[in-house]
Design a protein around this motif. Structure first.
Motif, PDB file in Angstrom:
ATOM      1  N   ASN A  54      57.763  38.865  33.756  1.00 20.82           N
ATOM      2  CA  ASN A  54      57.519  37.495  33.303  1.00 20.82           C
ATOM      3  C   ASN A  54      56.031  37.169  33.426  1.00 20.82           C
ATOM      4  O   ASN A  54      55.432  37.387  34.483  1.00 20.82           O
ATOM      5  CB  ASN A  54      58.320  36.495  34.137  1.00 20.82           C
ATOM      6  N   LEU A  55      55.463  36.648  32.355  1.00 20.29           N
ATOM      7  CA  LEU A  55      54.043  36.275  32.374  1.00 20.29           C
ATOM      8  C   LEU A  55      53.759  35.275  31.264  1.00 20.29           C
ATOM      9  O   LEU A  55      54.265  35.419  30.144  1.00 20.29           O
ATOM     10  CB  LEU A  55      53.159  37.517  32.181  1.00 20.29           C
ATOM     11  N   THR A  56      52.934  34.287  31.582  1.00 16.05           N
ATOM     12  CA  THR A  56      52.440  33.348  30.568  1.00 16.05           C
ATOM     13  C   THR A  56      50.916  33.362  30.589  1.00 16.05           C
ATOM     14  O   THR A  56      50.312  33.255  31.663  1.00 16.05           O
ATOM     15  CB  THR A  56      52.939  31.921  30.835  1.00 16.05           C
ATOM     16  N   VAL A  57      50.320  33.534  29.417  1.00 15.37           N
ATOM     17  CA  VAL A  57      48.866  33.462  29.266  1.00 15.37           C
ATOM     18  C   VAL A  57      48.548  32.195  28.479  1.00 15.37           C
ATOM     19  O   VAL A  57      49.153  31.937  27.424  1.00 15.37           O
ATOM     20  CB  VAL A  57      48.305  34.695  28.532  1.00 15.37           C
ATOM     21  N   TYR A  58      47.603  31.412  28.991  1.00 11.80           N
ATOM     22  CA  TYR A  58      47.260  30.134  28.363  1.00 11.80           C
ATOM     23  C   TYR A  58      45.967  30.241  27.568  1.00 11.80           C
ATOM     24  O   TYR A  58      45.151  31.154  27.776  1.00 11.80           O
ATOM     25  CB  TYR A  58      47.131  29.048  29.437  1.00 11.80           C
ATOM     26  N   SER A  59      45.788  29.296  26.667  1.00 13.18           N
ATOM     27  CA  SER A  59      44.542  29.235  25.905  1.00 13.18           C
ATOM     28  C   SER A  59      43.376  28.985  26.862  1.00 13.18           C
ATOM     29  O   SER A  59      43.520  28.285  27.865  1.00 13.18           O
ATOM     30  CB  SER A  59      44.618  28.116  24.860  1.00 13.18           C
ATOM     31  N   GLY A  60      42.239  29.587  26.566  1.00 17.71           N
ATOM     32  CA  GLY A  60      41.048  29.352  27.373  1.00 17.71           C
ATOM     33  C   GLY A  60      41.066  29.995  28.736  1.00 17.71           C
ATOM     34  O   GLY A  60      40.444  29.480  29.666  1.00 17.71           O
ATOM     35  N   GLU A  61      41.770  31.136  28.875  1.00 20.78           N
ATOM     36  CA  GLU A  61      41.741  31.854  30.146  1.00 20.78           C
ATOM     37  C   GLU A  61      41.809  33.358  29.910  1.00 20.78           C
ATOM     38  O   GLU A  61      42.312  33.826  28.878  1.00 20.78           O
ATOM     39  CB  GLU A  61      42.887  31.420  31.064  1.00 20.78           C
ATOM     40  N   ILE A  62      41.275  34.101  30.872  1.00 22.41           N
ATOM     41  CA  ILE A  62      41.392  35.557  30.881  1.00 22.41           C
ATOM     42  C   ILE A  62      42.282  35.943  32.054  1.00 22.41           C
ATOM     43  O   ILE A  62      41.968  35.624  33.206  1.00 22.41           O
ATOM     44  CB  ILE A  62      40.020  36.241  31.023  1.00 22.41           C
ATOM     45  N   VAL A  63      43.396  36.588  31.740  1.00 25.18           N
ATOM     46  CA  VAL A  63      44.283  37.103  32.778  1.00 25.18           C
ATOM     47  C   VAL A  63      44.006  38.597  32.922  1.00 25.18           C
ATOM     48  O   VAL A  63      44.221  39.368  31.984  1.00 25.18           O
ATOM     49  CB  VAL A  63      45.765  36.860  32.436  1.00 25.18           C
ATOM     50  N   GLY A  64      43.515  38.989  34.086  1.00 22.65           N
ATOM     51  CA  GLY A  64      43.239  40.386  34.347  1.00 22.65           C
ATOM     52  C   GLY A  64      44.477  41.085  34.894  1.00 22.65           C
ATOM     53  O   GLY A  64      45.183  40.534  35.736  1.00 22.65           O
ATOM     54  N   VAL A  65      44.744  42.282  34.377  1.00 27.14           N
ATOM     55  CA  VAL A  65      45.871  43.086  34.852  1.00 27.14           C
ATOM     56  C   VAL A  65      45.303  44.276  35.614  1.00 27.14           C
ATOM     57  O   VAL A  65      44.714  45.181  35.036  1.00 27.14           O
ATOM     58  CB  VAL A  65      46.756  43.576  33.687  1.00 27.14           C
ATOM     59  N   ALA A  66      45.459  44.248  36.942  1.00 29.53           N
ATOM     60  CA  ALA A  66      44.963  45.320  37.793  1.00 29.53           C
ATOM     61  C   ALA A  66      46.119  46.235  38.184  1.00 29.53           C
ATOM     62  O   ALA A  66      47.284  45.847  38.135  1.00 29.53           O
ATOM     63  CB  ALA A  66      44.292  44.747  39.039  1.00 29.53           C
ATOM     64  N   GLY A  67      45.764  47.438  38.597  1.00 31.53           N
ATOM     65  CA  GLY A  67      46.785  48.383  39.036  1.00 31.53           C
ATOM     66  C   GLY A  67      46.360  49.798  38.722  1.00 31.53           C
ATOM     67  O   GLY A  67      45.526  50.027  37.840  1.00 31.53           O
ATOM     68  N   VAL A  68      46.923  50.741  39.453  1.00 34.19           N
ATOM     69  CA  VAL A  68      46.678  52.145  39.178  1.00 34.19           C
ATOM     70  C   VAL A  68      47.330  52.491  37.846  1.00 34.19           C
ATOM     71  O   VAL A  68      48.454  52.068  37.566  1.00 34.19           O
ATOM     72  CB  VAL A  68      47.263  53.024  40.305  1.00 34.19           C
ATOM     73  N   ASP A  69      46.605  53.230  36.990  1.00 32.93           N
ATOM     74  CA  ASP A  69      47.161  53.611  35.690  1.00 32.93           C
ATOM     75  C   ASP A  69      48.536  54.246  35.849  1.00 32.93           C
ATOM     76  O   ASP A  69      48.790  54.991  36.795  1.00 32.93           O
ATOM     77  CB  ASP A  69      46.230  54.613  34.995  1.00 32.93           C
TER      78      ASP A  69
ATOM     79  N   GLY B  53      43.438  32.968  24.356  1.00 29.46           N
ATOM     80  CA  GLY B  53      43.967  33.566  25.573  1.00 29.46           C
ATOM     81  C   GLY B  53      43.628  35.043  25.554  1.00 29.46           C
ATOM     82  O   GLY B  53      43.680  35.678  24.501  1.00 29.46           O
ATOM     83  N   VAL B  54      43.278  35.592  26.699  1.00 27.22           N
ATOM     84  CA  VAL B  54      42.884  37.003  26.773  1.00 27.22           C
ATOM     85  C   VAL B  54      43.675  37.690  27.880  1.00 27.22           C
ATOM     86  O   VAL B  54      43.690  37.228  29.022  1.00 27.22           O
ATOM     87  CB  VAL B  54      41.371  37.164  27.058  1.00 27.22           C
ATOM     88  N   LEU B  55      44.360  38.778  27.533  1.00 29.39           N
ATOM     89  CA  LEU B  55      45.009  39.648  28.516  1.00 29.39           C
ATOM     90  C   LEU B  55      44.133  40.891  28.641  1.00 29.39           C
ATOM     91  O   LEU B  55      43.999  41.670  27.693  1.00 29.39           O
ATOM     92  CB  LEU B  55      46.422  40.022  28.075  1.00 29.39           C
ATOM     93  N   PHE B  56      43.526  41.054  29.805  1.00 26.75           N
ATOM     94  CA  PHE B  56      42.495  42.080  30.025  1.00 26.75           C
ATOM     95  C   PHE B  56      43.022  43.127  31.004  1.00 26.75           C
ATOM     96  O   PHE B  56      43.189  42.849  32.191  1.00 26.75           O
ATOM     97  CB  PHE B  56      41.229  41.403  30.550  1.00 26.75           C
ATOM     98  N   ILE B  57      43.308  44.318  30.502  1.00 25.85           N
ATOM     99  CA  ILE B  57      43.840  45.410  31.314  1.00 25.85           C
ATOM    100  C   ILE B  57      42.724  46.398  31.630  1.00 25.85           C
ATOM    101  O   ILE B  57      42.043  46.879  30.730  1.00 25.85           O
ATOM    102  CB  ILE B  57      44.984  46.132  30.579  1.00 25.85           C
ATOM    103  N   SER B  58      42.533  46.687  32.909  1.00 30.52           N
ATOM    104  CA  SER B  58      41.475  47.610  33.288  1.00 30.52           C
ATOM    105  C   SER B  58      41.807  48.275  34.617  1.00 30.52           C
ATOM    106  O   SER B  58      42.489  47.691  35.463  1.00 30.52           O
ATOM    107  CB  SER B  58      40.133  46.882  33.407  1.00 30.52           C
ATOM    108  N   GLY B  59      41.315  49.506  34.784  1.00 29.12           N
ATOM    109  CA  GLY B  59      41.448  50.196  36.052  1.00 29.12           C
ATOM    110  C   GLY B  59      40.256  49.995  36.955  1.00 29.12           C
ATOM    111  O   GLY B  59      40.214  50.524  38.072  1.00 29.12           O
ATOM    112  N   GLU B  60      39.259  49.232  36.474  1.00 25.50           N
ATOM    113  CA  GLU B  60      38.037  48.999  37.222  1.00 25.50           C
ATOM    114  C   GLU B  60      38.108  47.638  37.908  1.00 25.50           C
ATOM    115  O   GLU B  60      37.975  46.594  37.261  1.00 25.50           O
ATOM    116  CB  GLU B  60      36.812  49.058  36.294  1.00 25.50           C
ATOM    117  N   LEU B  61      38.319  47.648  39.209  1.00 29.47           N
ATOM    118  CA  LEU B  61      38.478  46.391  39.944  1.00 29.47           C
ATOM    119  C   LEU B  61      37.254  45.501  39.824  1.00 29.47           C
ATOM    120  O   LEU B  61      37.374  44.278  39.730  1.00 29.47           O
ATOM    121  CB  LEU B  61      38.745  46.690  41.424  1.00 29.47           C
ATOM    122  N   GLN B  62      36.074  46.110  39.850  1.00 33.39           N
ATOM    123  CA  GLN B  62      34.844  45.321  39.807  1.00 33.39           C
ATOM    124  C   GLN B  62      34.795  44.452  38.560  1.00 33.39           C
ATOM    125  O   GLN B  62      34.447  43.264  38.619  1.00 33.39           O
ATOM    126  CB  GLN B  62      33.627  46.249  39.851  1.00 33.39           C
ATOM    127  N   GLU B  63      35.177  45.018  37.410  1.00 30.04           N
ATOM    128  CA  GLU B  63      35.101  44.215  36.189  1.00 30.04           C
ATOM    129  C   GLU B  63      36.286  43.259  36.060  1.00 30.04           C
ATOM    130  O   GLU B  63      36.134  42.171  35.510  1.00 30.04           O
ATOM    131  CB  GLU B  63      34.952  45.106  34.959  1.00 30.04           C
TER     132      GLU B  63
END
Length: 505
Positions: free
Chosen positions: A280-295, A453-463
């Motif tokens: 379950n996930l909701t992404v709203y307008s005007g936000e970046i939701v980062g998805v962290a986790g080991v690939d 709305g932006v769903l941003f998936i990355s393996g780089e915690l810093q970014e």
């Protein structure tokens, strides 16, 4: 007579393509038993230089010396015979063959009947020696991308290479896999072999290499002992200016609305194993939701379900209140940057101009009454090439001839320029240099600031921490918790990545 200390010397290498000089009198020296870092921005000429060494491109001028003796290398087979191995940024594996079949592909023992048992035994010895464990009988397509990287490295070691070129080897690896690779590289150099290590991750370049050579715009900039370097110095040599990944201020949005909703979504991976579980996930307008986790914990399946490339087994996905299947074909609704730009994001034998209209070619202004308008397509391409700073002599260049970073810019331009409602960016900075990484971050922030709305998936915690407004952490297809990205504790994210659910206060 004193023994030559260099395993490899490339002297005054020049490579010219129509309209561009990729390498302009570049020289590098690789000592025996060392790890030499090779740094440069996307399109600087690093991979081209290594392709010359591997026999894929003929140099316009210059020479190559191995152990002090000049050699001519016209094909990859000749390079392999001379003890040169190369692991390419984009793997050269046959997906439908097994691991051991890929390892021995191209080799011949002179017998008509193929006996893989001796090869399996040798491969298992290499797996044990370098702690790079893979099942010889597993099909390549079933392996996670990190294991495929091991296969490429083991292929080169199986051929007893003396010089190993690793082109962006950690771009697809988890942190623990990167540590494994570091140990394997140390073992390789302890045996007197030499490694050329191409990476854009400055921190790991400093950890792994002995010296670093930098090229910029196809020209040699300099070589520095790693002990004398830091990230600021190397970034300055690469880009010509100080560049850092830092969190930037952004405006707060009022009256946000849900633009992407996933309710109780379940999905399987390619092997039929559950990859998303009641998600379950909701992404709203005007936000970046980062998805962290080991690939490998459901990120790929999450992105593909939203993009309509993978069927869900249960649950619903909607964009702007409408079922995703009804709206994903509209470029103004969904922008999707896939994790594999070459397999999913681009048609490599199409031109830049053609790739840039792939989602919109049937509509005006690119098509009128079913006939393509070449002038409009050309105009669009030139505008986007300039806007997204794609390094190319022409919009008619085939995309396969661009550097990996410039290929990624083409994908980003096509997907984000229509200003969609929701952007799904899966590892959009993978394989990009630091300057290009910051450019992608700025682009995502602009998308967010205009109201997408932006769903941003990355393996780089810093970014993830620098770019996101909210962060969710995935483990085994489930959300371990949600965090406010401003002032978040990296250690807390790390624990969640290992499967510890966030305490509910």
């Amino acid at each position: 007579m004193e023994e030559n200390k260099y395993a490899l010397e490339m002297q005054d290498i020049t490579v010219e393509f129509p309209g561009v000089i990729a390498n302009d009198h570049v020289s590098i020296e690789l000592k025996k038993g060392e790890v030499l870092g090779l740094l440069g921005e996307n399109g600087a000429g690093k991979t081209t230089l290594m392709n010359v060494l591997y026999g894929l491109y003929p140099p316009s001028s210059g020479k190559i010396l191995l152990d002090g003796a000049e050699v001519k290398i016209g094909t990859p087979m000749e390079a392999i015979e001379k003890g040169i191995g190369m692991v390419h940024q984009h793997f050269k594996l046959v997906d439908t063959l097994s691991v051991i079949e890929n390892v021995v592909l191209g080799l011949s023992d002179g017998k008509q009947v193929l006996n893989l048992e001796p090869a399996k035994k040798r491969l298992k010895e290499l797996c044990d020696e370098y702690e790079l464990y893979v099942d010889p009988d597993e099909l390549i397509w079933r392996l996670p991308v990190g294991k495929q990287q091991w296969v490429e490295i083991l292929k080169a070691l199986y051929r007893d290479c003396k010089v190993l070129v690793l082109d962006e080897p950690t771009a697809v690896l988890t942190p623990s896999e990167s540590d494994q690779l570091c140990r394997a590289i140390s073992h390789i150099t302890e045996q007197g072999k030499s490694v050329i290590f191409i990476s854009h991750k400055l921190r790991e370049v400093i950890e792994i290499t002995d010296r670093v050579t930098v090229i910029r715009d196809g020209k040699y900039i300099g070589t520095i002992n790693t002990s004398d370097a830091n990230e600021v110095i190397l970034a300055d040599m690469m880009v010509g200016r100080p560049v850092q990944i830092v969190r930037k201020e952004r405006p707060m949005f009022e009256n946000k609305k849900a633009v992407l909703e996933l309710k109780n979504v379940n999905a399987n991976d390619d092997r039929g194993v559950p990859a998303l579980k009641n998600f379950n996930l909701t992404v709203y307008s005007g936000e970046i939701v980062g998805v962290a986790g080991v690939d490998g914990n459901g990120q790929r399946e999450l992105a593909e379900c939203i993009a309509g490339l993978r069927k869900t087994t249960a649950g619903s996905i909607s964009i702007d209140g409408k079922p995703v299947t009804k709206v994903i074909a509209d470029p103004s609704v969904l922008g999707y940057i896939p994790e594999d730009r070459q397999k999913t994001g681009l048609v490599l034998d199409f031109s830049i101009a053609e790739n840039l209209i792939m989602k919109d070619y049937a509509n005006e202004p690119f098509s009128k009454k079913g006939i393509l308008d070449r002038a409009a397509i050309k105009k669009n391409a030139r505008e986007l090439i300039k806007k997204y700073r794609v390094k190319t002599p022409s919009e008619q260049v085939k995309v396969r001839n661009l550097s990996g970073g410039n290929q990624q810019k083409v994908v980003i331009a096509r997907e984000l320029d229509p200003e969609p409602i929701i952007d799904v960016a899966a590892h959009p900075t993978r394989g990009l240099d630091l300057g290009a990484v910051v450019g992608v971050h700025d682009t995502l922030l602009k998308e967010r600031n205009r109201g997408a709305g932006v769903l941003f998936i990355s393996g780089e915690l810093q970014e993830i921490m620098a770019v996101s407004d909210r962060i969710i952490v995935l483990f085994a297809g489930e959300i371990m918790g949600e965090l406010d990205a401003s002032g978040v504790d990296q250690n807390v994210i790390g624990q969640m990545m290992l499967g510890k659910k966030q305490e509910v206060s």
